[in-house]
Design an enzyme around this catalytic site. Structure first.
Site, PDB file in Angstrom:
ATOM      1  N   ARG A  69      -6.668  -2.133 -13.663  1.00 19.36           N
ATOM      2  CA  ARG A  69      -6.276  -1.630 -12.343  1.00 19.36           C
ATOM      3  C   ARG A  69      -6.187  -2.817 -11.392  1.00 19.36           C
ATOM      4  O   ARG A  69      -6.568  -3.926 -11.751  1.00 19.36           O
ATOM      5  CB  ARG A  69      -7.218  -0.533 -11.806  1.00 19.36           C
ATOM      6  N   GLY A  70      -5.662  -2.539 -10.190  1.00 19.08           N
ATOM      7  CA  GLY A  70      -5.365  -3.639  -9.273  1.00 19.08           C
ATOM      8  C   GLY A  70      -3.887  -3.986  -9.451  1.00 19.08           C
ATOM      9  O   GLY A  70      -3.430  -4.159 -10.589  1.00 19.08           O
ATOM     10  N   ALA A  71      -3.163  -4.070  -8.338  1.00 20.43           N
ATOM     11  CA  ALA A  71      -1.701  -4.172  -8.416  1.00 20.43           C
ATOM     12  C   ALA A  71      -1.201  -5.326  -9.308  1.00 20.43           C
ATOM     13  O   ALA A  71      -0.396  -5.093 -10.219  1.00 20.43           O
ATOM     14  CB  ALA A  71      -1.133  -4.265  -6.999  1.00 20.43           C
ATOM     15  N   ARG A 112       1.704   4.522 -12.876  1.00 15.42           N
ATOM     16  CA  ARG A 112       1.110   4.635 -11.529  1.00 15.42           C
ATOM     17  C   ARG A 112       2.216   4.332 -10.511  1.00 15.42           C
ATOM     18  O   ARG A 112       2.929   3.342 -10.659  1.00 15.42           O
ATOM     19  CB  ARG A 112      -0.068   3.665 -11.345  1.00 15.42           C
ATOM     20  N   GLN A 218     -14.795   1.088  -6.937  1.00 16.08           N
ATOM     21  CA  GLN A 218     -14.375  -0.260  -7.371  1.00 16.08           C
ATOM     22  C   GLN A 218     -15.172  -1.354  -6.655  1.00 16.08           C
ATOM     23  O   GLN A 218     -15.355  -2.442  -7.188  1.00 16.08           O
ATOM     24  CB  GLN A 218     -12.880  -0.471  -7.085  1.00 16.08           C
ATOM     25  N   ASP A 259      -1.286  -2.654  -2.349  1.00 21.20           N
ATOM     26  CA  ASP A 259      -0.491  -2.226  -3.510  1.00 21.20           C
ATOM     27  C   ASP A 259       0.994  -2.236  -3.197  1.00 21.20           C
ATOM     28  O   ASP A 259       1.832  -2.292  -4.089  1.00 21.20           O
ATOM     29  CB  ASP A 259      -0.940  -0.851  -3.982  1.00 21.20           C
ATOM     30  N   ASN A 269      -2.792   0.495   0.707  1.00 18.34           N
ATOM     31  CA  ASN A 269      -3.911  -0.056  -0.071  1.00 18.34           C
ATOM     32  C   ASN A 269      -4.899   1.071  -0.365  1.00 18.34           C
ATOM     33  O   ASN A 269      -4.716   2.215   0.067  1.00 18.34           O
ATOM     34  CB  ASN A 269      -4.579  -1.207   0.692  1.00 18.34           C
ATOM     35  N   LYS A 270      -5.940   0.739  -1.078  1.00 16.93           N
ATOM     36  CA  LYS A 270      -6.938   1.719  -1.519  1.00 16.93           C
ATOM     37  C   LYS A 270      -7.368   2.630  -0.377  1.00 16.93           C
ATOM     38  O   LYS A 270      -7.592   2.172   0.753  1.00 16.93           O
ATOM     39  CB  LYS A 270      -8.131   0.959  -2.111  1.00 16.93           C
TER      40      LYS A 270
HETATM   41  O1  MRU Z   1      -6.650   2.127  -7.699  1.00 18.16           O
HETATM   42  P1  MRU Z   1      -6.851   0.664  -7.896  1.00 18.16           P
HETATM   43  O2  MRU Z   1      -8.247   0.284  -8.248  1.00 18.16           O
HETATM   44  O3  MRU Z   1      -5.824   0.074  -8.835  1.00 18.16           O
HETATM   45  O4  MRU Z   1      -6.546   0.060  -6.462  1.00 18.16           O
HETATM   46  C1  MRU Z   1      -6.598  -1.317  -6.271  1.00 18.16           C
HETATM   47  C2  MRU Z   1      -6.432  -1.684  -4.864  1.00 18.16           C
HETATM   48  O5  MRU Z   1      -6.217  -0.857  -4.008  1.00 18.16           O
HETATM   49  C3  MRU Z   1      -6.435  -3.128  -4.524  1.00 18.16           C
HETATM   50  O6  MRU Z   1      -6.922  -3.294  -3.243  1.00 18.16           O
HETATM   51  C4  MRU Z   1      -4.991  -3.617  -4.607  1.00 18.16           C
HETATM   52  O7  MRU Z   1      -4.453  -3.439  -5.866  1.00 18.16           O
HETATM   53  C5  MRU Z   1      -4.778  -5.002  -4.187  1.00 18.16           C
HETATM   54  S1  MRU Z   1      -5.808  -6.191  -4.928  1.00 18.16           S
HETATM   55  C6  MRU Z   1      -5.228  -7.062  -6.055  1.00 18.16           C
END
Ligand code: MRU
Length: 370
Positions: A69-71, A112, A218, A259, A269-270
């Site tokens: 996970r993480g963009a 996703r 996270q 993201d 973002n999250k």
């Molecule tokens: O749902 P996730 O854990 O994939 O979400 C991740 C985030 O929201 C991060 O803040 C985002 O991807 C940027 S960080 C590299």
């Protein structure tokens, strides 16, 4: 996508031995076995497990289930997923090979919806293959080469962002950080957490307040685990305590990743980022988004156009308190995975090309094209 089974669990290490970020990447291609390998982020911090993949469909499932996970990390994973599809294709004709790749691209991109890095990486592979006049057997190798390039560039881009971003951090700063944006969320090093890590390595004394980041935690699970590895002082706070610390004047900076960022500077973002940025603005604390240009989607004008992933209510209702369910039987829940913070609440956007300040509508496209 409920019965996810990794192709193979490779090894279980404790976190101290793993020394993550020093010895390995979160996502990488193993050339000895021609497999994609990734850290299974669902089990951290309790267990450090690597999983291996030979089939792009498993990679798509792993992205959906948040093994990775993480963009930027899911972008790299999808790129290697395309390489797996290329290697598995039995096509000898160019047109059939391209059909196979397009089919894999659709499956991977659907895993996703919010992080644009996923489609960006898959489209980049497709473009390179389509533009090449090489015969099919060479296109297979080309696919893997491009995926490797995407992964390598991610590490380099993160290092550059970290250097720019660290100029914003002062000795003695307390920083609120949201979600996980570190080496786990990227191929290595990290975006917002990469900035924090760089400032720490430069000798600045920093304290991090780690938002636990409901409902998947996270922050509490992954960011805290990374900060332990790097020896950076931190405390975990509940998401709803951020306003308390901001109002008391205990926080000098708020940092997060993204993201997807639209042409006007709106930041998806999250979930929880919007409330955090609002509280930061009310207390005159700068909120910085740290994003590679691959996260900036100039084809969208404003945040309302970003598709927001709605995840299973089970992620909210399945949480336990003292070993018991948190909600009564039959309770319903809604679970948006991301929110959009309007550009007016963002103080600056740190990219690998430099730091962008408002007005983002003018300055962001210029920085991306640089
Ligand atoms: O749902 P996730 O854990 O994939 O979400 C991740 C985030 O929201 C991060 O803040 C985002 O991807 C940027 S960080 C590299």
């Amino acid at each position: 996508m409920l019965n996810f089974r990794p192709f193979q669990i490779l090894r279980s290490l404790n976190s101290k031995r793993a020394r993550f970020g020093v010895e390995m990447r979160s996502v990488f291609w193993d050339y000895s076995s021609n497999q994609l390998k990734m850290i299974d982020q669902r089990h951290l911090p309790a267990r450090f497990e690597m999983v291996a993949f030979q089939d792009y469909r498993q990679v798509a499932e792993a992205i959906h289930e948040m093994v990775v996970r993480g963009a930027p990390a899911i972008g790299a994973a999808a790129a290697f997923g395309m390489a797996l599809a290329a290697l598995a294709s039995r096509a000898s004709e160019r047109s059939t090979f391209l059909q196979d790749l397009h089919q894999a691209a659709e499956v991977l991109k659907a895993a996703r919806p919010t992080a644009v890095n996923l489609a960006w990486a898959v489209n980049r592979i497709l473009r390179v293959v389509q533009d090449s006049p090489a015969p099919v057997h060479e296109l297979r190798a080309l696919t893997l080469e491009e995926a490797q390039r995407i992964a390598d560039e991610d590490v380099e881009v993160n290092r550059r962002m970290a250097e720019y971003g660290a100029t914003l951090i002062e000795d003695g700063d307390t920083i609120i950080h949201h979600c996980n944006t570190g080496a786990l969320a990227t191929v290595d090093w990290g975006t917002a957490l990469g900035v924090i890590r760089m400032a720490h390595e430069q000798g600045k004394r920093i304290h991090v307040l780690v938002d636990e980041t409901r409902p998947r935690l996270q922050g509490a699970r992954l960011t805290a685990w990374e900060l332990e590895q790097y020896g950076i002082p931190y405390e975990i706070i509940t998401d709803n305590a951020a306003g308390f610390f901001l109002r008391r004047g205990e926080v000098q900076k708020v940092l997060f990743g993204a993201d997807r960022v639209t042409a006007n500077g709106d930041v998806a973002n999250k979930i929880g980022t919007y409330m955090l940025a609002l509280a930061a603005r009310d207390n005159n604390v700068p909120a910085y988004a740290v994003v590679p240009t691959s996260t900036i989607d100039l084809s969208l004008r404003r945040g309302e156009e970003i598709p927001i992933e709605m995840r299973s209510p089970e992620e909210v209702l399945g949480l336990q308190f003292k070993g018991e369910p948190i909600a009564p039987q039959g309770a319903k829940a809604r679970n948006p995975a991301f929110d959009v913070t309007p550009a007016r609440l963002i103080s600056a956007i740190v990219t690998e090309n430099g730091i962008v300040y408002p007005p983002f509508g003018e300055n962001l496209p210029r920085m991306v094209r640089r």
